[in-house]
Each structure stands twice: as C-alpha cells, then as structure tokens.
Design a protein around this motif. Sequence first.
Motif, mmCIF file in Angstrom:
data_model
loop_
_atom_site.group_PDB
_atom_site.id
_atom_site.type_symbol
_atom_site.label_atom_id
_atom_site.label_comp_id
_atom_site.label_asym_id
_atom_site.label_seq_id
_atom_site.Cartn_x
_atom_site.Cartn_y
_atom_site.Cartn_z
ATOM 1 N N ALA A 7 0.845 -1.192 0.000
ATOM 2 C CA ALA A 7 0.000 0.000 0.000
ATOM 3 C C ALA A 7 0.882 1.243 0.000
ATOM 4 N N PRO A 8 0.569 2.233 -0.825
ATOM 5 C CA PRO A 8 1.391 3.439 -0.846
ATOM 6 C C PRO A 8 1.342 4.164 0.497
ATOM 7 N N ARG A 9 2.476 4.689 0.895
ATOM 8 C CA ARG A 9 2.573 5.440 2.154
ATOM 9 C C ARG A 9 2.517 6.928 1.831
ATOM 10 N N ILE A 10 1.622 7.640 2.499
ATOM 11 C CA ILE A 10 1.419 9.065 2.250
ATOM 12 C C ILE A 10 1.831 9.854 3.482
ATOM 13 N N LEU A 11 2.660 10.847 3.264
ATOM 14 C CA LEU A 11 3.073 11.748 4.337
ATOM 15 C C LEU A 11 2.098 12.917 4.385
ATOM 16 N N LEU A 12 1.464 13.114 5.541
ATOM 17 C CA LEU A 12 0.483 14.172 5.714
ATOM 18 C C LEU A 12 1.018 15.190 6.719
ATOM 19 N N LEU A 13 1.262 16.396 6.252
ATOM 20 C CA LEU A 13 1.734 17.490 7.114
ATOM 21 C C LEU A 13 0.565 18.435 7.355
ATOM 22 N N GLU A 14 -0.071 18.308 8.508
ATOM 23 C CA GLU A 14 -1.271 19.088 8.839
ATOM 24 C C GLU A 14 -1.384 19.189 10.355
ATOM 25 N N ASP A 15 -1.534 20.417 10.868
ATOM 26 C CA ASP A 15 -1.574 20.606 12.320
ATOM 27 C C ASP A 15 -2.986 20.768 12.866
ATOM 28 N N ASP A 16 -3.992 20.806 12.000
ATOM 29 C CA ASP A 16 -5.375 20.904 12.457
ATOM 30 C C ASP A 16 -5.897 19.489 12.703
ATOM 31 N N PRO A 17 -6.216 19.131 13.946
ATOM 32 C CA PRO A 17 -6.624 17.752 14.244
ATOM 33 C C PRO A 17 -7.850 17.300 13.460
ATOM 34 N N ALA A 18 -8.829 18.195 13.286
ATOM 35 C CA ALA A 18 -10.049 17.807 12.579
ATOM 36 C C ALA A 18 -9.760 17.488 11.115
ATOM 37 N N ILE A 19 -8.984 18.357 10.470
ATOM 38 C CA ILE A 19 -8.657 18.131 9.064
ATOM 39 C C ILE A 19 -7.790 16.891 8.918
ATOM 40 N N ALA A 20 -6.767 16.772 9.778
ATOM 41 C CA ALA A 20 -5.872 15.618 9.711
ATOM 42 C C ALA A 20 -6.636 14.319 9.920
ATOM 43 N N GLY A 21 -7.582 14.310 10.857
ATOM 44 C CA GLY A 21 -8.358 13.111 11.116
ATOM 45 C C GLY A 21 -9.213 12.714 9.923
ATOM 46 N N THR A 22 -9.834 13.719 9.303
ATOM 47 C CA THR A 22 -10.674 13.432 8.135
ATOM 48 C C THR A 22 -9.850 12.889 6.984
ATOM 49 N N VAL A 23 -8.715 13.541 6.711
ATOM 50 C CA VAL A 23 -7.864 13.114 5.604
ATOM 51 C C VAL A 23 -7.331 11.705 5.861
ATOM 52 N N ALA A 24 -6.860 11.454 7.074
ATOM 53 C CA ALA A 24 -6.331 10.125 7.396
ATOM 54 C C ALA A 24 -7.412 9.058 7.239
ATOM 55 N N PHE A 25 -8.623 9.371 7.658
ATOM 56 C CA PHE A 25 -9.718 8.400 7.567
ATOM 57 C C PHE A 25 -10.008 8.028 6.118
ATOM 58 N N GLY A 31 -7.129 2.243 1.471
ATOM 59 C CA GLY A 31 -6.072 1.255 1.588
ATOM 60 C C GLY A 31 -4.677 1.852 1.628
ATOM 61 N N TRP A 32 -4.577 3.182 1.761
ATOM 62 C CA TRP A 32 -3.281 3.841 1.813
ATOM 63 C C TRP A 32 -2.812 3.968 3.258
ATOM 64 N N ARG A 33 -1.529 3.891 3.470
ATOM 65 C CA ARG A 33 -0.952 4.097 4.789
ATOM 66 C C ARG A 33 -0.653 5.582 4.979
ATOM 67 N N VAL A 34 -1.005 6.114 6.130
ATOM 68 C CA VAL A 34 -0.855 7.545 6.379
ATOM 69 C C VAL A 34 0.111 7.765 7.538
ATOM 70 N N GLU A 35 1.050 8.669 7.317
ATOM 71 C CA GLU A 35 1.991 9.070 8.350
ATOM 72 C C GLU A 35 1.796 10.570 8.561
ATOM 73 N N GLN A 36 1.106 10.929 9.660
ATOM 74 C CA GLN A 36 0.763 12.325 9.878
ATOM 75 C C GLN A 36 1.722 12.980 10.857
ATOM 76 N N VAL A 37 2.181 14.203 10.513
ATOM 77 C CA VAL A 37 3.067 14.973 11.378
ATOM 78 C C VAL A 37 2.529 16.396 11.482
ATOM 79 N N ALA A 49 14.551 10.467 5.271
ATOM 80 C CA ALA A 49 14.943 9.140 5.747
ATOM 81 C C ALA A 49 14.332 8.035 4.887
ATOM 82 N N ASP A 50 13.089 8.228 4.482
ATOM 83 C CA ASP A 50 12.383 7.222 3.677
ATOM 84 C C ASP A 50 11.288 7.921 2.885
ATOM 85 N N PRO A 51 11.583 8.392 1.672
ATOM 86 C CA PRO A 51 10.601 9.152 0.896
ATOM 87 C C PRO A 51 9.295 8.381 0.720
ATOM 88 N N PRO A 52 8.155 9.033 0.965
ATOM 89 C CA PRO A 52 6.856 8.370 0.791
ATOM 90 C C PRO A 52 6.473 8.295 -0.680
#
Length: 239
Positions: A7-25, A31-37, A49-52
């Motif tokens: 599954a592709p890994r997606i790096l999500l840079l978002e500091d708003d919890p509501a937006i980050a939660g919606t996008v991650a969901f 089926g994508w893996r999400v790494e949120q910071v 270290a490991d390009p998404p």
Amino acid sequence: MSVSLPAPRILLLEDDPAIAGTVAFVFEREGWRVEQVLLVREADRLARADPPALAVLDVGLPDGNGLALCRAWRAGSEPRLRTLPVVMLTAQGEEMDRVLGLEAGADDYVAKPFSPRELVARVRALLRRAAWTPPPAAPAAMLELDGQRAWLGGRPLDLTRLELGLLQALWRAEGRIRSRSALLDEVWGPDCEASDRTVDTHVKTLRAKLRDARPDLDPIVTHRGLGYALELVSRTPPR
C-alpha cells in the motif's frame, strides 16, 4: 501468479486535528498508509529518511511553511524528493495561492474547505501517474537542447532567442506548470515591462514551430488561469 504491491505510504503534514483526522480516515479507507506529522522539520526528516509515495502539505504550520518545504525538496540533491508527488492544502482558493504552490514545485493543490472525495481523486490520479512507466519512445519523439540549439524528432528548430529561452524554461520544469509571470522573469528578465500577452504571443509561435517538426504532437499545454507546461512523449537531458 499475481504479486500484491504494498500500500502506498502518504506523508500528511497538517496541524489541524479535525482536518488531519478526516484526511487520514478517507486515505486509510482507500487502503493507503498515512503518516501524519505536525511540524515542517518532522516532515522533512521523515521524507529524507524514507521518501513516501506522495506528500500532502499544509501551507501554514507552527514552525514554517509547506510551500518552502516543497521548494527545498525540488531544489535539493535527493532525486526521490525532487520528483515526489506533492499536493498542497491551501487556506484560500485565490489564484495567487495556486500559482505560488505550483511555482514551488507542487503537482496539485486543494483549497480549504475541501471535499474529501475530491482530495482522494486528486491523490489517486497522482499516485497512478507516478506508478506508470511509459514505454520507450521512438527517437523521433525526443526533444534535445544544448543551450544554443534545439531539435525535435531529430529536426532542428529555427527558433528566435526568446523562443529558445521560453522552450528551455518550460523544459527545465519537467512537466510542471509555469505561470506567465515566472516565464517573464526567467526569459525576459525581472526588469522587463512586457505583459502576459507577450508570453502568450511567443508561446503561439513556438507551438507552431514545434508542430511543424512533429505534427502528431502538441507538447505545450495551456492551463487556463495558471500558465503553461511542456509535456512530451520523451525527454533527453541537456548536453
């Protein structure tokens, strides 16, 4: 026997919890893996270290700007970051925000508030494009530049100095959109008093000369309200 791709890994840079939660969901539902910071420096560290497979970057963060991060990746020496698909999340839908994002090297943008379905569709399209490997092109489809001359399909192009500069500026952008103002600054110079119409006129004549060499190609694509991009069947590096 078919082989399942990871599954592709997606790096999500978002500091708003509501937006980050919606996008991650919605991403994980695809089926994508999400790494949120939350911080620019953390996103930069993880990507190096490991390009998404793709990065979604917010513009305004507590420790910096997603536009600056994208620009640094594009200008850096890491090949995987120079070509990493990037979607910018902007707070406004103004044209200048879109232009700044594209000039920073982003592949697409989505303005807040946004439709999660639209974001998923845009990300899916970028992932599909990044995963697709074009078949080897016939030599006749190649564009060659050496700083003073240009050839398309093995045929020399009779270009003026400004047409050649315009072609080089578009060629260096690797298929990304260049705004008219950026092309004016790069080709005509920052002190030039020419208008956007000057760029349009030269693009028109350059287009005609490219079509004369390869009637089956229309390599300069107009993106209404944003600018131009060069999209060729095949590319060769500068000599």
